[in-house]
Design a protein around this motif. Sequence first.
Motif, short mmCIF file in Angstrom:
data_model
loop_
_atom_site.label_atom_id
_atom_site.label_comp_id
_atom_site.label_asym_id
_atom_site.label_seq_id
_atom_site.Cartn_x
_atom_site.Cartn_y
_atom_site.Cartn_z
N GLN A 252 0.81 -1.23 0.00
CA GLN A 252 0.00 0.00 0.00
C GLN A 252 0.84 1.28 0.00
OE1 GLN A 252 -2.90 0.09 3.12
NE2 GLN A 252 -3.88 1.93 2.35
N THR A 253 2.04 1.19 0.58
CA THR A 253 2.88 2.40 0.63
C THR A 253 4.19 2.26 -0.15
OG1 THR A 253 3.72 1.61 2.74
CG2 THR A 253 1.99 3.28 2.83
N HIS A 254 4.32 1.18 -0.94
CA HIS A 254 5.52 1.02 -1.78
C HIS A 254 5.11 0.58 -3.17
CE1 HIS A 254 7.13 0.47 2.31
NE2 HIS A 254 8.20 1.08 1.82
N THR A 255 5.70 1.22 -4.18
CA THR A 255 5.51 0.74 -5.56
C THR A 255 6.90 0.55 -6.17
OG1 THR A 255 5.31 3.07 -6.21
CG2 THR A 255 3.26 1.81 -6.02
N PRO A 256 7.04 -0.37 -7.13
CA PRO A 256 8.38 -0.65 -7.68
C PRO A 256 9.03 0.59 -8.31
CG PRO A 256 6.78 -2.25 -8.46
CD PRO A 256 6.00 -1.23 -7.72
N TYR B 235 26.22 19.61 2.39
CA TYR B 235 25.19 18.74 2.97
C TYR B 235 24.25 18.26 1.87
CZ TYR B 235 22.50 23.16 3.13
OH TYR B 235 21.88 24.35 2.82
N ALA B 236 23.49 17.21 2.23
CA ALA B 236 22.57 16.62 1.24
C ALA B 236 21.35 16.08 1.98
CB ALA B 236 23.26 15.50 0.48
N TRP B 237 20.29 15.92 1.24
CA TRP B 237 19.12 15.25 1.80
C TRP B 237 18.38 14.52 0.69
CZ3 TRP B 237 19.02 20.41 0.58
CH2 TRP B 237 17.97 20.85 -0.24
N GLY B 238 17.52 13.58 1.10
CA GLY B 238 16.72 12.84 0.12
C GLY B 238 15.34 12.59 0.70
N MET B 239 14.34 12.75 -0.15
CA MET B 239 12.95 12.73 0.35
C MET B 239 12.07 12.02 -0.67
SD MET B 239 11.18 16.24 1.53
CE MET B 239 11.48 17.03 -0.02
N GLY B 240 11.09 11.25 -0.18
CA GLY B 240 10.16 10.58 -1.08
C GLY B 240 9.04 11.54 -1.50
N ILE B 241 8.89 11.75 -2.81
CA ILE B 241 7.88 12.71 -3.29
C ILE B 241 6.46 12.13 -3.14
CG2 ILE B 241 6.98 13.88 -5.35
CD1 ILE B 241 9.79 14.26 -6.30
N ASP B 242 6.32 10.84 -3.47
CA ASP B 242 4.99 10.20 -3.41
C ASP B 242 4.46 10.27 -1.98
OD1 ASP B 242 5.41 8.31 -6.15
OD2 ASP B 242 7.19 8.78 -4.97
N PRO C 183 -4.87 7.94 0.25
CA PRO C 183 -4.60 6.81 1.12
C PRO C 183 -3.74 5.69 0.51
CG PRO C 183 -6.88 6.77 0.36
CD PRO C 183 -6.27 8.01 -0.20
N ASP C 184 -3.81 5.45 -0.80
CA ASP C 184 -3.12 4.29 -1.36
C ASP C 184 -2.21 4.71 -2.51
OD1 ASP C 184 -2.33 1.88 -2.58
OD2 ASP C 184 -4.22 0.89 -2.00
N LEU C 185 -0.92 4.43 -2.34
CA LEU C 185 0.08 4.84 -3.33
C LEU C 185 -0.16 4.21 -4.70
CD1 LEU C 185 2.75 6.40 -3.61
CD2 LEU C 185 3.94 4.34 -2.91
N ARG C 186 -0.74 3.01 -4.70
CA ARG C 186 -0.92 2.31 -5.98
C ARG C 186 -1.89 3.05 -6.90
NH1 ARG C 186 -1.56 -3.27 -2.77
NH2 ARG C 186 -2.88 -1.82 -1.63
N ASP C 187 -2.82 3.84 -6.32
CA ASP C 187 -3.75 4.63 -7.14
C ASP C 187 -3.01 5.60 -8.06
OD1 ASP C 187 -5.91 3.44 -5.93
OD2 ASP C 187 -6.18 5.03 -4.44
N PHE C 188 -1.83 6.06 -7.61
CA PHE C 188 -1.05 7.03 -8.39
C PHE C 188 -0.76 6.51 -9.79
CE2 PHE C 188 1.12 10.13 -5.34
CZ PHE C 188 0.16 9.98 -4.38
N PHE C 189 -0.62 5.21 -9.91
CA PHE C 189 -0.13 4.64 -11.16
C PHE C 189 -1.18 3.79 -11.87
CE2 PHE C 189 3.35 5.11 -8.07
CZ PHE C 189 3.95 6.21 -8.66
N ASP C 190 -2.46 3.92 -11.46
CA ASP C 190 -3.53 3.12 -12.05
C ASP C 190 -4.09 3.71 -13.33
OD1 ASP C 190 -3.75 0.84 -10.74
OD2 ASP C 190 -5.49 1.38 -9.49
#
Length: 361
Positions: A207-211, A311-318, A328-335
């Motif tokens: 639900q919170t990870h997509t490939p 310095y550096a940082w990294g952040m998840g956009i999704d 609520p569901d990350l998979r909807d982003f790519f449906d």
Amino acid sequence: MTDHSALLHETLAAIAQAGDEAALESVRVAALGKKGTISALLATLGKMSPDERRSAGAAINALKDEVSAALDARRVALKSAGLQARLEREALDVSLPVRRAGVETGRIHPISQVLDEITAIFADMGFAIAEGPDIESDDYNFTKLNFPPGHPAREMHDTFFFAPDDKGERKLLRTHTSPVQVRTMLTQKPPIRVICPGRTYRCDADQTHTPMFHQVEGLVIDNSATLANLKWVLEEFCKAFFEVPHVAMRFRPSFFPFTSPSMEVDIQCRRSGGEIRFGEGEDWLEILGCGMVHANVLRNCGLDPDVHQGYAWGMGIDRIAMLKYGLPDLRDFFDADLRWIDHYGFKPLDIPSLAGGLSGS
Ligand code: DAH
């Protein structure tokens, strides 16, 4: 006296049958034209005696008048039928709703929207955009970022590898946007101030990870780049992005091979009834990793760590898109479901800006 009733009958029948104005004209020519049947009758008058001519003339002219009147009447009828047919053919329903233009119906995907918002915020702080390819070398994705071969941190990235090429090199789909740091340091001279948004890939799905997912990397190489400055940049970003006047942040010690010291950052929030609000509450939510660029990384990228720091940082956009817009569901982003994008998408002409507002209305 000749009986003209057969000719009259025939001609009137031909007039009644003429289906259009051209056909009617042929009937007229056949009867009243130079070589027409009625004209031929009229031509016979000249050879008649005055008495004969008087009675025959009246009969022939009566015939001619009747045919002419029938021709006129039929012509008027055909004209109005033609007009009626054309009106029906070219009818427009002016009460139909106007079809809306593409720019009104098209929607911007929440990921693109959030990317534009992030870009607007960092551009305002003087950052440029840097990009790199999705297919990376092992060297840029790992080795130059201080993941030595065989280091356990490599295994944590669930990497998609390609088959080895002719030279035995195994390319991969980048697992983070950090290799763009390497590319930037190798090609630009300090001071460097960039953000690197883009697609990243890991073999993981729920639900919170997509490939495939999105990250934004930040990199500053400058002699004035300190942890205090990093903290200020991230705080300013969070306030602007979540559109709140205050936000408390918590910097926790962590480990990344490419930064030292390394930290993970949580932001203050309140979770209640499936909703999450920022800038208040007693809960904490992890949103990014950061730190001072490791001396080995600087060295691997041709910068002397005794001269340069950053310095550096990294952040998840999704992830931050889900948080900000309550998705609520990350998979909807790519449906690619039009109903979803119609509901959660953004109007194309509401372009995010710090002055005009990030998320529109
Ligand atoms: N590359 C890290 C990841 O994908 C995120 C990250 C952490 C990037 C710390 C950084 C950093 O630049 O300093 O998990």
